[in-house]
Scaffold this active site. Structure first.
Site, PDB file in Angstrom:
ATOM      1  N   CYS A  93      43.736  34.634  51.139  1.00 29.57           N
ATOM      2  CA  CYS A  93      45.009  35.327  50.995  1.00 29.57           C
ATOM      3  C   CYS A  93      44.976  36.797  51.433  1.00 29.57           C
ATOM      4  O   CYS A  93      44.989  37.098  52.621  1.00 29.57           O
ATOM      5  CB  CYS A  93      45.512  35.178  49.561  1.00 29.57           C
ATOM      6  SG  CYS A  93      47.289  35.490  49.356  1.00 29.57           S
TER       7      CYS A  93
ATOM      8  N   GLU B  65      45.028  28.696  47.860  1.00 34.81           N
ATOM      9  CA  GLU B  65      44.502  29.607  46.847  1.00 34.81           C
ATOM     10  C   GLU B  65      45.016  29.177  45.478  1.00 34.81           C
ATOM     11  O   GLU B  65      46.143  28.722  45.323  1.00 34.81           O
ATOM     12  CB  GLU B  65      44.971  31.035  47.140  1.00 34.81           C
ATOM     13  CG  GLU B  65      44.482  32.062  46.136  1.00 34.81           C
ATOM     14  CD  GLU B  65      45.032  33.455  46.377  1.00 34.81           C
ATOM     15  OE1 GLU B  65      44.376  34.431  45.973  1.00 34.81           O
ATOM     16  OE2 GLU B  65      46.122  33.579  46.974  1.00 34.81           O
TER      17      GLU B  65
ATOM     18  N   LYS C  97      36.701  35.856  46.755  1.00 35.18           N
ATOM     19  CA  LYS C  97      37.655  36.730  47.437  1.00 35.18           C
ATOM     20  C   LYS C  97      37.222  38.183  47.332  1.00 35.18           C
ATOM     21  O   LYS C  97      36.975  38.695  46.235  1.00 35.18           O
ATOM     22  CB  LYS C  97      39.038  36.524  46.815  1.00 35.18           C
ATOM     23  CG  LYS C  97      40.176  37.308  47.438  1.00 35.18           C
ATOM     24  CD  LYS C  97      41.473  36.965  46.720  1.00 35.18           C
ATOM     25  CE  LYS C  97      42.668  37.693  47.275  1.00 35.18           C
ATOM     26  NZ  LYS C  97      43.912  37.345  46.539  1.00 35.18           N
TER      27      LYS C  97
END
Length: 272
Positions: free
Chosen positions: A155, A41, A113
């Protein structure tokens, strides 16, 4: 069986330096026999000072870092799962965006995300990702990679099982979960969550991670992992330093696990 490479990084506040590290890793991955490289990330920029970072967060179409990685992928003829970059959207907000780049340098998939990291930890760390970043809205699975169908997450997404239930429903062979995990949460939750996601999706998990002390003052947990569908850790790159790791992805293992424990086939809808 296909071999993959995992890049563990200590990304800083200079995108040019980060781009050089990624491009070098692309060529090293190819030289090491890998068919695909995975990066963490925020591979291109890790800077919690948003005012300073703003000058380096550009629309995807003019990102020199993305262009450099695409060129490296094309030159080396290797697929790259670029964990995520901060990119500017047309509405003025930012996106935390993953890219999958094929061996000709073309971007074949994007994933923004979905879950924003808005937390206050007991350690005193406070994060408000939603203050600058817009959440994504689409689940993404990439059909044609050297390791089968690839599901994308980033994440903090790992804490939301519904996303992984959908990726399991789509019969993903591998799920990428690039990260910049904090040290306190990493110590307690990183391995547990990565193994759980692999087990419940009966899929490989590849989690390229940021590691160590960064220029912006933060510290990340590291321990980039490759986990097989049974939950066995095949690669753990530790929490000390950046580097490039390799692992074989035995795709036959997926069918073997799914025959033994057909949880995806046995799933039933829960009445509300």
């Amino acid at each position: 069986m296909p071999k993959i490479a995992v890049l563990q990084m200590t990304s800083g506040i200079d995108p040019a330096a980060n781009a050089a590290s990624i491009a070098s890793a692309v060529h090293d991955a190819k030289a090491g026999g890998a068919e695909m490289l995975f990066t963490p990330e925020m591979s291109g920029l890790l800077d919690r000072d948003r005012k300073r970072a703003a000058a380096s967060i550009l629309p995807e179409s003019v990102s020199t870092l993305l262009a450099e990685v695409r060129q490296a992928a094309a030159t080396a003829k290797i697929m790259v799962a670029l964990g995520s970059l901060a990119v500017a959207r047309e509405d003025g907000r930012w996106a935390n965006r993953s890219f999958v780049i094929d061996g000709t340098g073309e971007v074949i998939a994007r994933y923004d995300k979905i879950h924003m990291f808005d937390v206050e930890l007991a350690s005193g760390e406070s994060w408000r990702e939603s203050a600058a970043y817009a959440p994504g809205e689409e689940v993404v699975a990439v059909e044609h990679t050297p390791i089968g169908r690839l599901g994308l997450a980033v994440c903090y997404d790992i804490r939301f099982p519904a996303l992984f239930e959908e990726l399991g429903r789509r019969q993903c062979d591998v799920i990428a979960i690039p990260a910049a995990f904090t040290v306190p949460t990493g110590r307690d939750h990183w391995h547990l969550l990565q193994r759980a996601r692999a087990i419940e999706a009966s899929a490989f998990v590849i989690a390229a991670a940021q590691v160590g002390k960064h220029e912006d003052g933060r510290e990340t947990y590291g321990h980039s992992l490759v986990v097989d569908p049974w939950g066995e850790v095949l690669l753990d790159m530790g929490g000390e330093k950046p580097g490039l790791g390799f692992a074989d992805v035995d795709l036959a293992r997926i069918d073997e696990v799914r025959r033994q424990l057909p949880s995806l086939a046995n799933r039933r809808a829960i009445a509300k």
